[in-house]
Design a protein around this motif. Structure first.
Motif, PDB file in Angstrom:
ATOM      1  N   ARG A 223       0.876  -1.514   0.061  1.00 25.64           N
ATOM      2  CA  ARG A 223       0.060   0.017   0.173  1.00 25.64           C
ATOM      3  C   ARG A 223       0.722   1.379  -0.207  1.00 25.64           C
ATOM      4  O   ARG A 223       0.582   2.254  -0.360  1.00 25.64           O
ATOM      5  CB  ARG A 223      -1.067   0.004   1.151  1.00 25.64           C
ATOM      6  CG  ARG A 223      -1.941  -1.163   1.185  1.00 25.64           C
ATOM      7  CD  ARG A 223      -3.083  -1.110   0.430  1.00 25.64           C
ATOM      8  NE  ARG A 223      -3.808   0.228   0.296  1.00 25.64           N
ATOM      9  CZ  ARG A 223      -4.528   0.533   1.230  1.00 25.64           C
ATOM     10  NH1 ARG A 223      -5.190  -0.325   2.260  1.00 25.64           N
ATOM     11  NH2 ARG A 223      -5.215   1.718   1.511  1.00 25.64           N
ATOM     12  N   VAL A 224       2.032   0.984   0.862  1.00 26.08           N
ATOM     13  CA  VAL A 224       2.920   2.371   0.503  1.00 26.08           C
ATOM     14  C   VAL A 224       3.369   2.998  -0.475  1.00 26.08           C
ATOM     15  O   VAL A 224       3.399   3.950  -0.973  1.00 26.08           O
ATOM     16  CB  VAL A 224       4.074   1.937   1.634  1.00 26.08           C
ATOM     17  CG1 VAL A 224       4.973   3.050   1.647  1.00 26.08           C
ATOM     18  CG2 VAL A 224       3.683   1.937   3.202  1.00 26.08           C
ATOM     19  N   ILE A 225       3.633   1.818  -1.506  1.00 29.57           N
ATOM     20  CA  ILE A 225       4.205   2.130  -2.790  1.00 29.57           C
ATOM     21  C   ILE A 225       3.382   2.702  -3.845  1.00 29.57           C
ATOM     22  O   ILE A 225       3.664   3.252  -4.708  1.00 29.57           O
ATOM     23  CB  ILE A 225       5.002   0.907  -3.332  1.00 29.57           C
ATOM     24  CG1 ILE A 225       4.302  -0.296  -3.545  1.00 29.57           C
ATOM     25  CG2 ILE A 225       6.415   0.477  -2.364  1.00 29.57           C
ATOM     26  CD1 ILE A 225       4.867  -1.313  -4.669  1.00 29.57           C
ATOM     27  N   GLU A 226       1.968   2.498  -3.382  1.00 34.30           N
ATOM     28  CA  GLU A 226       0.942   3.043  -4.232  1.00 34.30           C
ATOM     29  C   GLU A 226       1.333   4.610  -4.321  1.00 34.30           C
ATOM     30  O   GLU A 226       0.825   5.353  -5.027  1.00 34.30           O
ATOM     31  CB  GLU A 226      -0.316   2.956  -3.734  1.00 34.30           C
ATOM     32  CG  GLU A 226      -0.624   1.510  -3.874  1.00 34.30           C
ATOM     33  CD  GLU A 226      -2.016   1.084  -3.391  1.00 34.30           C
ATOM     34  OE1 GLU A 226      -2.907   1.920  -2.800  1.00 34.30           O
ATOM     35  OE2 GLU A 226      -2.699   0.098  -3.310  1.00 34.30           O
ATOM     36  N   HIS A 227       1.925   5.281  -3.057  1.00 36.22           N
ATOM     37  CA  HIS A 227       2.097   6.634  -3.000  1.00 36.22           C
ATOM     38  C   HIS A 227       3.580   6.957  -3.529  1.00 36.22           C
ATOM     39  O   HIS A 227       4.001   8.136  -3.643  1.00 36.22           O
ATOM     40  CB  HIS A 227       2.302   7.001  -1.566  1.00 36.22           C
ATOM     41  CG  HIS A 227       1.120   6.811  -0.909  1.00 36.22           C
ATOM     42  ND1 HIS A 227      -0.041   8.028  -0.762  1.00 36.22           N
ATOM     43  CD2 HIS A 227       0.512   6.005  -0.233  1.00 36.22           C
ATOM     44  CE1 HIS A 227      -0.834   7.492  -0.139  1.00 36.22           C
ATOM     45  NE2 HIS A 227      -0.996   6.236   0.205  1.00 36.22           N
ATOM     46  N   VAL A 228       4.289   6.327  -4.090  1.00 38.04           N
ATOM     47  CA  VAL A 228       5.783   6.224  -4.876  1.00 38.04           C
ATOM     48  C   VAL A 228       5.580   6.502  -6.211  1.00 38.04           C
ATOM     49  O   VAL A 228       4.682   5.726  -7.146  1.00 38.04           O
ATOM     50  CB  VAL A 228       6.489   5.203  -4.563  1.00 38.04           C
ATOM     51  CG1 VAL A 228       7.944   5.402  -5.334  1.00 38.04           C
ATOM     52  CG2 VAL A 228       6.862   4.912  -2.963  1.00 38.04           C
ATOM     53  N   ARG A 229       5.944   7.533  -6.815  1.00 40.77           N
ATOM     54  CA  ARG A 229       6.229   7.784  -8.167  1.00 40.77           C
ATOM     55  C   ARG A 229       7.630   7.767  -8.578  1.00 40.77           C
ATOM     56  O   ARG A 229       8.355   8.257  -7.815  1.00 40.77           O
ATOM     57  CB  ARG A 229       5.671   9.049  -8.840  1.00 40.77           C
ATOM     58  CG  ARG A 229       4.040   9.184  -8.231  1.00 40.77           C
ATOM     59  CD  ARG A 229       2.986   8.414  -9.117  1.00 40.77           C
ATOM     60  NE  ARG A 229       3.048   8.633 -10.404  1.00 40.77           N
ATOM     61  CZ  ARG A 229       2.607   7.929 -11.559  1.00 40.77           C
ATOM     62  NH1 ARG A 229       2.094   6.741 -11.285  1.00 40.77           N
ATOM     63  NH2 ARG A 229       2.791   8.495 -12.775  1.00 40.77           N
ATOM     64  N   VAL A 230       7.818   7.326  -9.849  1.00 43.74           N
ATOM     65  CA  VAL A 230       9.109   7.189 -10.238  1.00 43.74           C
ATOM     66  C   VAL A 230       9.531   8.215 -11.522  1.00 43.74           C
ATOM     67  O   VAL A 230       8.635   8.111 -12.416  1.00 43.74           O
ATOM     68  CB  VAL A 230       9.759   6.078 -10.557  1.00 43.74           C
ATOM     69  CG1 VAL A 230      11.394   5.961 -10.952  1.00 43.74           C
ATOM     70  CG2 VAL A 230       9.680   5.084  -9.132  1.00 43.74           C
ATOM     71  N   ARG A 231      10.464   8.847 -11.571  1.00 40.45           N
ATOM     72  CA  ARG A 231      10.514   9.604 -12.887  1.00 40.45           C
ATOM     73  C   ARG A 231      12.211   9.650 -13.152  1.00 40.45           C
ATOM     74  O   ARG A 231      12.872   9.507 -12.511  1.00 40.45           O
ATOM     75  CB  ARG A 231      10.248  11.290 -12.315  1.00 40.45           C
ATOM     76  CG  ARG A 231      11.122  12.120 -11.308  1.00 40.45           C
ATOM     77  CD  ARG A 231      10.650  13.624 -11.246  1.00 40.45           C
ATOM     78  NE  ARG A 231      11.643  14.135 -10.436  1.00 40.45           N
ATOM     79  CZ  ARG A 231      12.789  14.674 -10.929  1.00 40.45           C
ATOM     80  NH1 ARG A 231      13.304  14.806 -12.073  1.00 40.45           N
ATOM     81  NH2 ARG A 231      13.528  15.254 -10.086  1.00 40.45           N
ATOM     82  N   ARG A 232      12.377  10.197 -14.490  1.00 40.71           N
ATOM     83  CA  ARG A 232      13.563  10.235 -14.935  1.00 40.71           C
ATOM     84  C   ARG A 232      14.414  11.288 -14.249  1.00 40.71           C
ATOM     85  O   ARG A 232      13.678  12.531 -14.215  1.00 40.71           O
ATOM     86  CB  ARG A 232      13.345  10.620 -16.493  1.00 40.71           C
ATOM     87  CG  ARG A 232      14.678  10.494 -17.332  1.00 40.71           C
ATOM     88  CD  ARG A 232      15.311   9.317 -17.574  1.00 40.71           C
ATOM     89  NE  ARG A 232      16.420   9.479 -18.371  1.00 40.71           N
ATOM     90  CZ  ARG A 232      16.386   9.557 -19.677  1.00 40.71           C
ATOM     91  NH1 ARG A 232      15.613   9.456 -20.508  1.00 40.71           N
ATOM     92  NH2 ARG A 232      17.744   9.624 -20.392  1.00 40.71           N
ATOM     93  N   LEU A 233      15.527  11.258 -14.159  1.00 39.93           N
ATOM     94  CA  LEU A 233      16.429  12.305 -13.369  1.00 39.93           C
ATOM     95  C   LEU A 233      17.616  12.684 -14.684  1.00 39.93           C
ATOM     96  O   LEU A 233      18.279  12.010 -15.183  1.00 39.93           O
ATOM     97  CB  LEU A 233      16.936  11.499 -12.384  1.00 39.93           C
ATOM     98  CG  LEU A 233      17.988  12.578 -11.480  1.00 39.93           C
ATOM     99  CD1 LEU A 233      17.177  13.653 -10.815  1.00 39.93           C
ATOM    100  CD2 LEU A 233      18.850  11.756 -10.453  1.00 39.93           C
ATOM    101  N   ILE A 234      17.465  13.845 -14.861  1.00 38.08           N
ATOM    102  CA  ILE A 234      18.617  14.620 -15.616  1.00 38.08           C
ATOM    103  C   ILE A 234      19.594  15.305 -14.813  1.00 38.08           C
ATOM    104  O   ILE A 234      19.019  16.385 -14.087  1.00 38.08           O
ATOM    105  CB  ILE A 234      17.924  15.533 -16.640  1.00 38.08           C
ATOM    106  CG1 ILE A 234      16.975  14.843 -17.673  1.00 38.08           C
ATOM    107  CG2 ILE A 234      19.104  16.025 -17.704  1.00 38.08           C
ATOM    108  CD1 ILE A 234      17.412  13.564 -18.281  1.00 38.08           C
TER     109      ILE A 234
END
Length: 683
Positions: A223-234
C-alpha cells in the motif's frame, strides 16, 4: 514587439521546428514503482552506481590505441571534449588519463577505489580543473541519453508531492528483508556487466514519509508504494542535481553545513522540531551531488572539519547531517590541488587518515611539443585574430619555449635539451632510438611538474595581439619579446636562477627559429618540383648502383660508367654525413626504399626526412647565386632581382601560410643573416 517585416514570428517558428518534443517527454518520463521495476528488468544499467555511470560515460565515446616508444597507450575520445566541440579538449596527457580511467574502472567493478577520494595533483594550469569540468559536463549530457538514463522517486501523500531531496535510487524503497529475493529475480536475466544491487537506506526525509505511511497502512508495504512515483532524472550542475562543486572560502566563513545541509529555521515553527526532516534543507554539496559527482576545488585548502566529513563520505559512503543519523550517499568525490598544498598534507601527521583514503593522480604539464601547440591553437585557432594575421611558427616558438622550461637536463653528455624536446616529439635523431627516449623519461621522474604554465603563454600571446596594434601581423619576434619581458614580473617565479634559466632557453628557441625560417626560405627558393625530383632520381640511381656494385649507363654516350661519387657526396655532405659513414647512409636509404615497397608504398623524394633536407640544401646551393638575398638589405635592387624575390615571397605566402607583411619580414631577416656572413645550415 515584432518588427514590420515579421521576423519575430519567423524566428519563433524556426525554433518550434528545431524542438525535439519526443526527447523532452522521454526525459521527463514518470510512472509507478511497478513500472520502474519493469524498466530495471529490461535494462539493469539504469540502477548503476555513480562510479559505474561515470566510467561507462567515458567509454561510450570510444577510444583508440597507439604505440609510442614501443609502449601501447590509449587515447580516450571523451577527453577531446566531443560534447563541447573541443573547447575543453585535453592534449598530451594520455598516460595520466589512462591512470584515471583505470581507477574509475576499478571503482566501477567494486575493487576498493570506490571508497577513495580521487585527487588530481599537479602544477597550476596543468588541466586539472579542465578534466573535472569535462567529467561534470559529460555526465550531464550522458544522463540525458537513453544509455545514461537514471531515475529517482517522488512521494505523493495527502500533504502534497515531495521529491526526494537527494535524488535517491528508487530501489532503496524496498525494505532490506525483501531485497535478496527481488535482486535474485532482477539479476536472473541480467546480461549486463554489472549486477543490480541495493546499497544503503532512504535519506531522512524519505525515511520519515516511508515510516509514516507504513504506520498508516499497518505495515503493508504494497500500500505504501502506491504513493511512490518514479521519474527520469537529468543531472545538472546549474540546477544542483547530481553534480556539486565546493570551493574553499575564508576559514572564518566556512561552515560544514555547506557540505551536509542545514536546518530550515522558518519551518521549525510549522513542524515543531529542528530534528524533523521536513524542517531541514538537504542541500549541501554532498547531498545534492548524490548519484553523480562532486568536485572539491583546491581540496587541501579545506578546513580540517571539512576534511573529516570526507573521511566517512569516501570510505563509508555516508554523511552526517546535523541532528540526523548517518545518511547514505553514492557519488564520485574528486578534488584537485597543487604541489605546495600536497606537501603540507604529507607533513601533517594528523591527516594520515585522509592520505590513506586518497588516490593521487599526477597531472603534469605537457612535455610533447606538438601537443603544447594544440593548446594554443585551440584558443588562437584562426590565423587572423583581432584583425591581425598570426605568422607561421608564432605559436610554435611559444610552445617550444614552454616545453623546454619543463624538461630536466638530459644526463647524456652529447644530448642537448632542444634535441631532447625533439626526441619526445617523436622525431628521429642520429644515434638515438626509442629505447633512448624511454631511458630519458625514466631518469626524469618529476618532468612536467615544474616550468612555465600554458596559462602564462596564453596571456602573453593575448598581450602581444593587443599591444602591437600598429602591426598587422603578429610574428615570433614580438611574442618572444613579450615572453621574456613578462619573466621580470612573473608572480610564480621566486628563484632568480629559474628566471635566468628561462631567459636563456629563449635564446635556444631563437636559434631554432633561425634554422626553421632559413630552411623555409631555402625551400621557397628551391620550390621547382621537377628539378628536385630529377636530382632525387639521379641520386637514388647512383646509390642503387653503388650498393649493388654495378655500373650506370650514360644516356648520352650509351656507355656504362661508375656511380657518380662526386654527386652523391655533394648531397650527403649537406647533412654532415662523414666519408666514413657514407656506406651506412646509402644502405639505410636503400633499405628504407625496400621497406616501403614491401608495404606497397612508393618512394617519393620527400619520404625520408634526412634525404629530403639534403636534396633541398643541394638544390639551394646550386641555385642561390641566381637570387642574392643579401641584396634585400641594400637600398638598390634591380628589376630582375626584385622579380625573383617576389616569386619567392609568393611561394612563402602560398605554400607556408605567410602574409605579405610577415613574408617580407622573414625574407629581410634571413637576408640579414646572410649579410652577417652566416651560412645556410641545418641540424
Amino acid at each position: 514587439m515584432a518588427n514590420a517585416n515579421g521576423y519575430g514570428h519567423e524566428w519563433i517558428a524556426m525554433i518550434r521546428d528545431m524542438q525535439d518534443l519526443r526527447a523532452f517527454r522521454e526525459q521527463h518520463w514518470e510512472g509507478s514503482f511497478a513500472d520502474y521495476l519493469d524498466i530495471v528488468r529490461r535494462n539493469p544499467r539504469v540502477a548503476r552506481t555513480a562510479y559505474q555511470r561515470v566510467y561507462d560515460m567515458i567509454m561510450s565515446y570510444g577510444y583508440e590505441t597507439y604505440t609510442e616508444n614501443r609502449e601501447e597507450l590509449i587515447r580516450y575520445h571523451f577527453f577531446s571534449d566531443p560534447m563541447g566541440n573541443g573547447e575543453d579538449a585535453v592534449f598530451g596527457l594520455d598516460r595520466p588519463l589512462m591512470e584515471l580511467v583505470q581507477i574509475l574502472k576499478s571503482a566501477a567493478k567494486g575493487y576498493g577505489t570506490e571508497r577513495r577520494v580521487l585527487l588530481l595533483h599537479g602544477p597550476v594550469g596543468s588541466a586539472k580543473s579542465t578534466i573535472v569540468r569535462l567529467l561534470k559536463k559529460g555526465l550531464e549530457a550522458y544522463s540525458a541519453t537513453d544509455e545514461g538514463a537514471l531515475y529517482t522517486l517522488v512521494w505523493e501523500t495527502d500533504e502534497g508531492r515531495m521529491e526526494c531531496p537527494m535524488h535517491e535510487e528508487p530501489l532503496r524503497v524496498i525494505p532490506p528483508a525483501f531485497r535478496r529475493k527481488i535482486l535474485d529475480e532482477l539479476n536472473a536475466h541480467n546480461d549486463s556487466e554489472y549486477r543490480v544491487s541495493i546499497e544503503g537506506d532512504l535519506c531522512p526525509a524519505c525515511r520519515y514519509v516511508f515510516r509514516t505511511l507504513m504506520e498508516t497502512y499497518d505495515g503493508d508495504w504494497t500500500r505504501v508504494i502506491e504513493h511512490v512515483r518514479v521519474r527520469r532524472l537529468i543531472l545538472s550542475e546549474q540546477d544542483r542535481i547530481g553534480i556539486g562543486t565546493f570551493q574553499p572560502k575564508d576559514e572564518k566563513n566556512q561552515d560544514s553545513t555547506e557540505l551536509t545541509g542545514d536546518i530550515n529555521y522558518r519551518k521549525i515553527a510549522e513542524y515543531g522540531s529542528d530534528s524533523d526532516p521536513r524542517a531541514f534543507n538537504f542541500d549541501g554539496e554532498l547531498n545534492i551531488a548524490n548519484r553523480g559527482i562532486v568536485e572539491f576545488i583546491e581540496l587541501l585548502k579545506l578546513d580540517v572539519a571539512f576534511l573529516y566529513d570526507l573521511l566517512t563520505a569516501s570510505q563509508e559512503h555516508k554523511i552526517k547531517p546535523k541532528k540526523f543519523a548517518q545518511t547514505d550517499i553514492d557519488e564520485v568525490i574528486i578534488g584537485h590541488t597543487n604541489e605546495p598544498e600536497y606537501r603540507k598534507l604529507l607533513a601533517n601527521e594528523y591527516m594520515e587518515a585522509l592520505r590513506d583514503r586518497t588516490v593521487k593522480i599526477d597531472i603534469p604539464y605537457v612535455t610533447r611539443f606538438r601537443d603544447e601547440v594544440k593548446i594554443y591553437e585551440r584558443d588562437f585557432n584562426d590565423r587572423t585574430v583581432l584583425g591581425k594575421h598570426i605568422a607561421p611558427h608564432t605559436l610554435e616558438v611559444a610552445a617550444m619555449w614552454a616545453v623546454l622550461t619543463r624538461l630536466e637536463e638530459p644526463k647524456h653528455a652529447n644530448l642537448t635539451l632542444m634535441q631532447k624536446l625533439k626526441l619526445y616529439d617523436g622525431r628521429m635523431l642520429p644515434g638515438f632510438t626509442e629505447d633512448t627516449v624511454r631511458e630519458l623519461k625514466a631518469q626524469a621522474g618529476q618532468e612536467g611538474m615544474q616550468g612555465i604554465s600554458p596559462r602564462y603563454v596564453q596571456d602573453k600571446l593575448s598581450n602581444a595581439l593587443v599591444a602591437h596594434g600598429a602591426v598587422g601581423c603578429l610574428n615570433p619576434f614580438v611574442v618572444m619579446r613579450e615572453l621574456e619581458e613578462g619573466l621580470k614580473h612573473h608572480s610564480l617565479i621566486t628563484n632568480e636562477r629559474d628566471r635566468e634559466r628561462y631567459a636563456m632557453l629563449l635564446n635556444d628557441v631563437r636559434k631554432e627559429y633561425d634554422e626553421i625560417v632559413k630552411n623555409e626560405v631555402q625551400r621557397a627558393i628551391t620550390a621547382d618540383e621537377s628539378a628536385i625530383q630529377r636530382l632525387a632520381a639521379n641520386y637514388i640511381d647512383n646509390v642503387k648502383a653503388y650498393t649493388q656494385r654495378e655500373k650506370l649507363r650514360n644516356p648520352f654516350t650509351g656507355r656504362d660508367e661508375e656511380p657518380d661519387e662526386r654527386l652523391m657526396r655533394s648531397i650527403e655532405e649537406k647533412i654532415e654525413i662523414p666519408e666514413s659513414r657514407k656506406d651506412d647512409f646509402r644502405r639505410e636509404i636503400m633499405n628504407y626504399i625496400g621497406a616501403l615497397a614491401i608495404e606497397g608504398r612508393r618512394f617519393q623524394w620527400d619520404s625520408n626526412e634526412r634525404l629530403r633536407k639534403a636534396l633541398e640544401l643541394k638544390l639551394f646551393e646550386d641555385q642561390k647565386d641566381s637570387i642574392k638575398l643579401t641584396s634585400l638589405v641594400s637600398s638598390v635592387i634591380d628589376a630582375e632581382t626584385q622579380e625573383k624575390i617576389d616569386v619567392v615571397k609568393a611561394r612563402l605566402i602560398k605554400n607556408f601560410g605567410y602574409c605579405e607583411i610577415c613574408a617580407t619580414d622573414v625574407l629581410n631577416y634571413v637576408a640579414s643573416i646572410f649579410a652577417r656572413g652566416d651560412v645556410m645550415a641545418t641540424r
